[in-house]
Motif scaffolding. Structure first.
Motif, mmCIF file in Angstrom:
data_model
loop_
_atom_site.group_PDB
_atom_site.id
_atom_site.type_symbol
_atom_site.label_atom_id
_atom_site.label_comp_id
_atom_site.label_asym_id
_atom_site.label_seq_id
_atom_site.Cartn_x
_atom_site.Cartn_y
_atom_site.Cartn_z
ATOM 1 N N MET A 1 26.882 56.189 58.915
ATOM 2 C CA MET A 1 26.204 55.441 57.851
ATOM 3 C C MET A 1 25.993 56.366 56.646
ATOM 4 O O MET A 1 25.601 57.522 56.804
ATOM 5 C CB MET A 1 24.845 54.956 58.398
ATOM 6 N N LEU A 2 26.265 55.817 55.469
ATOM 7 C CA LEU A 2 26.108 56.602 54.244
ATOM 8 C C LEU A 2 24.635 56.647 53.843
ATOM 9 O O LEU A 2 23.951 55.625 53.880
ATOM 10 C CB LEU A 2 26.916 55.953 53.120
ATOM 11 N N ALA A 3 24.169 57.827 53.467
ATOM 12 C CA ALA A 3 22.825 57.954 52.891
ATOM 13 C C ALA A 3 22.964 58.344 51.434
ATOM 14 O O ALA A 3 23.856 59.110 51.074
ATOM 15 C CB ALA A 3 22.022 59.004 53.641
ATOM 16 N N ILE A 4 22.088 57.789 50.621
ATOM 17 C CA ILE A 4 22.088 58.102 49.196
ATOM 18 C C ILE A 4 20.722 58.677 48.857
ATOM 19 O O ILE A 4 19.689 58.065 49.160
ATOM 20 C CB ILE A 4 22.347 56.833 48.353
ATOM 21 N N ILE A 5 20.730 59.857 48.269
ATOM 22 C CA ILE A 5 19.471 60.427 47.792
ATOM 23 C C ILE A 5 19.454 60.237 46.285
ATOM 24 O O ILE A 5 20.344 60.731 45.584
ATOM 25 C CB ILE A 5 19.340 61.923 48.153
ATOM 26 N N GLY A 6 18.474 59.501 45.816
ATOM 27 C CA GLY A 6 18.395 59.212 44.383
ATOM 28 C C GLY A 6 17.415 60.145 43.695
ATOM 29 O O GLY A 6 16.351 60.460 44.240
ATOM 30 N N GLY A 7 17.800 60.585 42.505
ATOM 31 C CA GLY A 7 16.921 61.477 41.746
ATOM 32 C C GLY A 7 16.288 60.753 40.576
ATOM 33 O O GLY A 7 16.119 59.531 40.607
ATOM 34 N N SER A 8 15.977 61.506 39.525
ATOM 35 C CA SER A 8 15.355 60.913 38.334
ATOM 36 C C SER A 8 16.238 59.779 37.823
ATOM 37 O O SER A 8 17.443 59.931 37.732
ATOM 38 C CB SER A 8 15.227 61.961 37.232
ATOM 39 N N GLY A 9 15.632 58.655 37.527
ATOM 40 C CA GLY A 9 16.395 57.520 37.008
ATOM 41 C C GLY A 9 16.957 56.644 38.109
ATOM 42 O O GLY A 9 17.483 55.572 37.840
ATOM 43 N N PHE B 1 16.278 51.185 54.424
ATOM 44 C CA PHE B 1 17.535 50.742 55.042
ATOM 45 C C PHE B 1 17.948 49.417 54.429
ATOM 46 O O PHE B 1 17.100 48.576 54.135
ATOM 47 C CB PHE B 1 17.352 50.526 56.547
ATOM 48 N N GLY B 2 19.226 49.236 54.257
ATOM 49 C CA GLY B 2 19.696 47.969 53.729
ATOM 50 C C GLY B 2 21.205 47.933 53.695
ATOM 51 O O GLY B 2 21.872 48.807 54.275
ATOM 52 N N ARG B 3 21.730 46.933 53.015
ATOM 53 C CA ARG B 3 23.186 46.787 52.933
ATOM 54 C C ARG B 3 23.615 46.705 51.489
ATOM 55 O O ARG B 3 22.925 46.108 50.665
ATOM 56 C CB ARG B 3 23.633 45.509 53.649
ATOM 57 N N ILE B 4 24.747 47.333 51.220
ATOM 58 C CA ILE B 4 25.406 47.148 49.935
ATOM 59 C C ILE B 4 26.724 46.471 50.275
ATOM 60 O O ILE B 4 27.542 47.047 50.998
ATOM 61 C CB ILE B 4 25.644 48.488 49.209
ATOM 62 N N CYS B 5 26.882 45.243 49.793
ATOM 63 C CA CYS B 5 28.078 44.456 50.117
ATOM 64 C C CYS B 5 28.379 44.506 51.611
ATOM 65 O O CYS B 5 29.509 44.777 52.027
ATOM 66 C CB CYS B 5 29.269 44.935 49.317
ATOM 67 N N GLU C 1 25.918 48.980 55.875
ATOM 68 C CA GLU C 1 24.583 49.549 56.021
ATOM 69 C C GLU C 1 24.478 50.909 55.351
ATOM 70 O O GLU C 1 25.373 51.756 55.522
ATOM 71 C CB GLU C 1 24.262 49.706 57.510
ATOM 72 N N VAL C 2 23.443 51.122 54.602
ATOM 73 C CA VAL C 2 23.194 52.431 53.985
ATOM 74 C C VAL C 2 21.705 52.754 54.088
ATOM 75 O O VAL C 2 20.879 51.866 54.339
ATOM 76 C CB VAL C 2 23.623 52.482 52.489
ATOM 77 N N ILE C 3 21.398 54.046 53.911
ATOM 78 C CA ILE C 3 19.992 54.467 53.827
ATOM 79 C C ILE C 3 19.778 55.028 52.432
ATOM 80 O O ILE C 3 20.626 55.772 51.925
ATOM 81 C CB ILE C 3 19.641 55.622 54.794
ATOM 82 N N PHE C 4 18.644 54.718 51.852
ATOM 83 C CA PHE C 4 18.319 55.268 50.543
ATOM 84 C C PHE C 4 17.007 56.050 50.620
ATOM 85 O O PHE C 4 16.073 55.643 51.302
ATOM 86 C CB PHE C 4 18.185 54.138 49.503
ATOM 87 N N GLY D 1 20.465 58.408 61.458
ATOM 88 C CA GLY D 1 21.837 57.914 61.534
ATOM 89 C C GLY D 1 22.753 58.204 60.353
ATOM 90 O O GLY D 1 23.874 57.680 60.322
ATOM 91 N N ALA D 2 22.315 59.013 59.394
ATOM 92 C CA ALA D 2 23.213 59.311 58.268
ATOM 93 C C ALA D 2 24.373 60.175 58.749
ATOM 94 O O ALA D 2 24.166 61.204 59.394
ATOM 95 C CB ALA D 2 22.461 60.035 57.156
ATOM 96 N N THR D 3 25.579 59.751 58.417
ATOM 97 C CA THR D 3 26.758 60.558 58.763
ATOM 98 C C THR D 3 27.331 61.233 57.514
ATOM 99 O O THR D 3 28.125 62.164 57.615
ATOM 100 C CB THR D 3 27.861 59.671 59.373
ATOM 101 N N HIS D 4 26.957 60.740 56.334
ATOM 102 C CA HIS D 4 27.409 61.301 55.062
ATOM 103 C C HIS D 4 26.251 61.179 54.079
ATOM 104 O O HIS D 4 25.490 60.206 54.163
ATOM 105 C CB HIS D 4 28.586 60.497 54.490
ATOM 106 N N ILE D 5 26.162 62.126 53.163
ATOM 107 C CA ILE D 5 25.099 62.030 52.151
ATOM 108 C C ILE D 5 25.710 62.167 50.760
ATOM 109 O O ILE D 5 26.475 63.101 50.490
ATOM 110 C CB ILE D 5 24.029 63.136 52.343
#
Ligand code: HPA
Length: 250
Positions: free
Chosen positions: A1-9, A37-41, A44-47, A75-79
């Motif tokens: 599952m892809l994880a996205i770490i969001g910064g400023s903005g 946790f949620g889905r993009i299209c 499943e991804v984690i934010f 469960g993140a396999t990629h960040i």
């Protein structure tokens, strides 16, 4: 599952169809906030918002170890890290997107390893190529597919913050080969490497670095915010294409 770490903005992903949030605890303390946790299209991804959902945690106080640990644990396999940066190189302008390929670390005093003694053997991870080559390429391909221009490669200089740099510091970083400066790229990248999670970054140029271009006499924060808001839509689109939204866009 892809994880996205969001910064400023990017404290939330508007294209994320949220399913639940999870408060995580780790041996290193608490992450910056609950994992979303949620889905993009349909995927499943984690934010995770790096600075907290209210943007209250400064770069030098982010609990990077807890963030990366929690993402792996759930469960993140990629960040993919999204971070705003100042552009040093002449060809970098506010609004540009860079997929960096190298790092110079100027930070200090941050907890930057999981292998910090306590009777465990010392471990030295290889960090010759700090970003995962395959994930970088996937980001570049996703951007191309979406018709969004990104710069393939750049040297990211991780500065301590939270203050911005002096003009002389930027001249020094320039001489040392740095192309963009940001405050959060380290130790995040190396901690992901220590936990063997492929990690790559999307850097959004928010401003010319101190003393350069429009920032010759100082950095204008209102303009920086405007640039981030205007450009974040393109970052979201790149992420959509990365997680495989080509099909649903067609
Ligand atoms: N310097 C460091 N970090 C930053 C900058 C900058 O000019 N802009 C956005 N993040």
């Amino acid at each position: 599952m892809l994880a996205i770490i969001g910064g400023s903005g990017l404290t939330q992903l508007s294209n994320l169809d949220v399913s639940h949030r999870q408060v995580a605890r780790t041996p290193y303390g608490e992450p910056s906030g609950a994992l979303t946790f949620g889905r993009i299209c349909g995927q499943e991804v984690i934010f995770l918002a790096r600075h907290g959902y209210g943007h209250t945690i400064p770069p030098h106080l982010v609990n990077y170890r807890a963030n990366i640990w929690a993402l792996k644990e759930y469960g993140a396999t990629h960040i993919v890290s999204v971070a705003s940066v100042g552009g040093i190189r002449d060809d970098l302008n506010p609004g540009d997107i860079v997929i960096p390929h190298q790092i110079i670390d100027y930070t200090w005093g941050r907890k930057s390893t999981y292998f910090d003694g306590n009777g465990t053997p010392v471990v030295h991870v290889d960090f010759t190529e700090p970003y995962d080559a395959k994930l970088r390429q996937r980001l570049i391909d996703a951007a191309r597919h979406a018709g969004i221009e990104v710069k393939d490669g750049g040297v990211y200089g991780a500065t301590q913050g939270p203050r911005l740099e002096t003009a002389a510091e930027i001249c020094r970083y320039d001489r040392e080969g740095v192309h963009v400066v940001g405050m959060t790229g380290m130790p995040e990248a190396v901690l992901a490497r220590e936990l063997e999670i492929p990690y790559a970054a999307i850097n959004l140029v928010a401003n010319h670095a101190a003393g350069r271009g429009e920032s010759a006499r100082g950095i204008h924060f209102e303009r920086l915010e405007e640039t981030l808001q205007a450009a974040m839509g393109r970052v979201r689109t790149v992420i959509e294409h990365l997680v495989g939204c080509y099909a649903c866009a067609d």
